[in-house]
Design a protein around this motif. Structure first.
Motif, PDB file in Angstrom:
ATOM      1  N   SER A 217       8.540   2.371   5.095  1.00  0.00           N
ATOM      2  CA  SER A 217       7.806   2.435   6.365  1.00  0.00           C
ATOM      3  C   SER A 217       7.073   1.126   6.622  1.00  0.00           C
ATOM      4  CB  SER A 217       6.813   3.597   6.343  1.00  0.00           C
ATOM      5  OG  SER A 217       7.487   4.823   6.238  1.00  0.00           O
ATOM      6  N   PHE A 218       6.481   0.564   5.580  1.00  0.00           N
ATOM      7  CA  PHE A 218       5.776  -0.707   5.715  1.00  0.00           C
ATOM      8  C   PHE A 218       6.729  -1.821   6.125  1.00  0.00           C
ATOM      9  CE2 PHE A 218       4.826  -4.717   3.447  1.00  0.00           C
ATOM     10  CZ  PHE A 218       3.721  -5.118   4.185  1.00  0.00           C
ATOM     11  N   LEU A 219       7.882  -1.916   5.451  1.00  0.00           N
ATOM     12  CA  LEU A 219       8.833  -2.981   5.763  1.00  0.00           C
ATOM     13  C   LEU A 219       9.418  -2.798   7.162  1.00  0.00           C
ATOM     14  CD1 LEU A 219      10.653  -3.296   2.323  1.00  0.00           C
ATOM     15  CD2 LEU A 219       8.898  -4.804   3.257  1.00  0.00           C
ATOM     16  N   SER A 220       9.634  -1.566   7.568  1.00  0.00           N
ATOM     17  CA  SER A 220      10.125  -1.317   8.928  1.00  0.00           C
ATOM     18  C   SER A 220       9.102  -1.755   9.964  1.00  0.00           C
ATOM     19  CB  SER A 220      10.448   0.174   9.108  1.00  0.00           C
ATOM     20  OG  SER A 220      11.501   0.571   8.259  1.00  0.00           O
TER      21      SER A 220
ATOM     22  N   ASP B 155       8.449  -3.527 -10.633  1.00  0.00           N
ATOM     23  CA  ASP B 155       7.234  -2.930 -10.086  1.00  0.00           C
ATOM     24  C   ASP B 155       7.416  -2.814  -8.581  1.00  0.00           C
ATOM     25  OD1 ASP B 155       6.798  -5.457  -8.999  1.00  0.00           O
ATOM     26  OD2 ASP B 155       5.169  -5.974 -10.361  1.00  0.00           O
ATOM     27  N   ALA B 156       6.362  -2.411  -7.882  1.00  0.00           N
ATOM     28  CA  ALA B 156       6.481  -2.168  -6.446  1.00  0.00           C
ATOM     29  C   ALA B 156       6.834  -3.440  -5.674  1.00  0.00           C
ATOM     30  CB  ALA B 156       5.192  -1.560  -5.907  1.00  0.00           C
TER      31      ALA B 156
ATOM     32  N   SER C 185      10.903 -12.936  -0.959  1.00  0.00           N
ATOM     33  CA  SER C 185       9.824 -13.320  -1.873  1.00  0.00           C
ATOM     34  C   SER C 185       8.459 -13.190  -1.191  1.00  0.00           C
ATOM     35  CB  SER C 185      10.038 -14.753  -2.377  1.00  0.00           C
ATOM     36  OG  SER C 185      11.222 -14.829  -3.152  1.00  0.00           O
ATOM     37  N   TYR C 186       8.404 -13.477   0.105  1.00  0.00           N
ATOM     38  CA  TYR C 186       7.123 -13.313   0.807  1.00  0.00           C
ATOM     39  C   TYR C 186       6.763 -11.839   0.957  1.00  0.00           C
ATOM     40  CZ  TYR C 186       3.213 -14.237   3.897  1.00  0.00           C
ATOM     41  OH  TYR C 186       1.945 -14.297   4.439  1.00  0.00           O
ATOM     42  N   ALA C 187       7.762 -10.960   1.010  1.00  0.00           N
ATOM     43  CA  ALA C 187       7.484  -9.524   1.039  1.00  0.00           C
ATOM     44  C   ALA C 187       6.731  -9.110  -0.222  1.00  0.00           C
ATOM     45  CB  ALA C 187       8.774  -8.727   1.173  1.00  0.00           C
ATOM     46  N   GLN C 188       6.985  -9.816  -1.331  1.00  0.00           N
ATOM     47  CA  GLN C 188       6.254  -9.540  -2.563  1.00  0.00           C
ATOM     48  C   GLN C 188       4.787  -9.932  -2.453  1.00  0.00           C
ATOM     49  OE1 GLN C 188       9.709 -11.243  -5.268  1.00  0.00           O
ATOM     50  NE2 GLN C 188       8.329 -10.008  -6.512  1.00  0.00           N
ATOM     51  N   TRP C 189       4.460 -10.804  -1.534  1.00  0.00           N
ATOM     52  CA  TRP C 189       3.066 -11.126  -1.232  1.00  0.00           C
ATOM     53  C   TRP C 189       2.483 -10.070  -0.272  1.00  0.00           C
ATOM     54  CZ3 TRP C 189       0.989 -16.695  -0.526  1.00  0.00           C
ATOM     55  CH2 TRP C 189       1.432 -17.515  -1.569  1.00  0.00           C
TER      56      TRP C 189
ATOM     57  N   PRO D 211       1.231  -6.235  -1.679  1.00  0.00           N
ATOM     58  CA  PRO D 211      -0.124  -6.068  -2.225  1.00  0.00           C
ATOM     59  C   PRO D 211      -1.219  -6.271  -1.174  1.00  0.00           C
ATOM     60  CG  PRO D 211       1.212  -7.433  -3.682  1.00  0.00           C
ATOM     61  CD  PRO D 211       1.978  -7.268  -2.412  1.00  0.00           C
ATOM     62  N   GLU D 212      -0.940  -7.115  -0.183  1.00  0.00           N
ATOM     63  CA  GLU D 212      -1.914  -7.277   0.903  1.00  0.00           C
ATOM     64  C   GLU D 212      -2.117  -5.949   1.616  1.00  0.00           C
ATOM     65  OE1 GLU D 212      -2.525 -10.259   4.705  1.00  0.00           O
ATOM     66  OE2 GLU D 212      -0.508  -9.459   4.337  1.00  0.00           O
TER      67      GLU D 212
END
Length: 201
Positions: free
Chosen positions: A2-5, A49-50, A82-86, A89-90
């Motif tokens: 849901s977050f990525l969408s 991990d997540a 890779s930025y999605a990995q930042w 957590p934000e």
């Protein structure tokens, strides 16, 4: 998902199949394939991990935009993943990405090897790439950056555009001429000038 969408637009496939394997191997990477993701080291916290899930799921939107073996355009896929990995957590833990960005800049400011990785050649996409995208976010501002994240896969999904098309989209959305920014961050091999390290927003 849901977050990525929310960040990248509607999920581009009808279904998602994920395979979680309990093997442990430094030689076997996670693999995003059409309609699915394979996590070969799901039992090992050092590899899974997540944020790893966020990275691999992001390839559902961005991985399909790069022709196989086109190294020069690898950043179109891996930098965003890779930025999605930042960003995860934000969102999930309130991590301050501006502080993380400043920490990364400070850590690498005198690290020539880090800056010599030209993103335009498909190098540095996992470490320099997300730092570059956060710098871009701060230059564009939140609204314009969010529009770029959603418009890019919406406009080019199912095709294999060149990096130049992303720069055109950024200019179109923001109204800013960021050729100097991209010359420094993407095609450059040294620390960008302070004007491109600091935020305009």
């Amino acid at each position: 998902m849901s977050f990525l969408s929310l960040k990248f637009g509607p999920y581009p496939n009808d279904t998602l199949v994920s395979y979680f394997l309990d093997s442990v191997s430094e030689e076997v990477p996670n693999l995003a394939v059409q309609g699915g993701v394979i996590f070969p080291n799901a039992e090992n916290e050092a590899y899974f991990d997540a944020t790893v899930v966020a990275h691999e799921l992001t390839h559902r939107w961005h991985g399909s935009l790069v022709r196989e073996k086109e190294q020069r355009n690898l950043c179109l896929s891996e930098c965003f993943a890779s930025y999605a990995q930042w960003m995860w957590p934000e969102f999930s833990a309130g991590e301050d990405l501006d502080a993380k960005y400043r920490q990364e800049i400070g850590k690498h400011r005198t690290d020539d090897g880090f800056w010599q990785q030209r993103l335009s050649e498909g190098r540095g996409v996992y470490d320099k790439g997300p730092v570059m995208l956060h710098a871009l976010r701060r230059h564009l501002g939140e609204a314009a950056f969010a529009e770029v994240l959603r418009e890019w896969p919406a406009r080019y999904g199912g095709t294999a555009p060149e990096w130049a098309e992303l720069e055109k989209l950024v200019h179109e959305v923001s109204g800013q001429d960021l050729k100097g920014f991209f010359d420094a961050w993407v095609r450059g091999d040294r620390v960008p000038a302070d004007a491109y390290l600091r935020s305009r927003s």
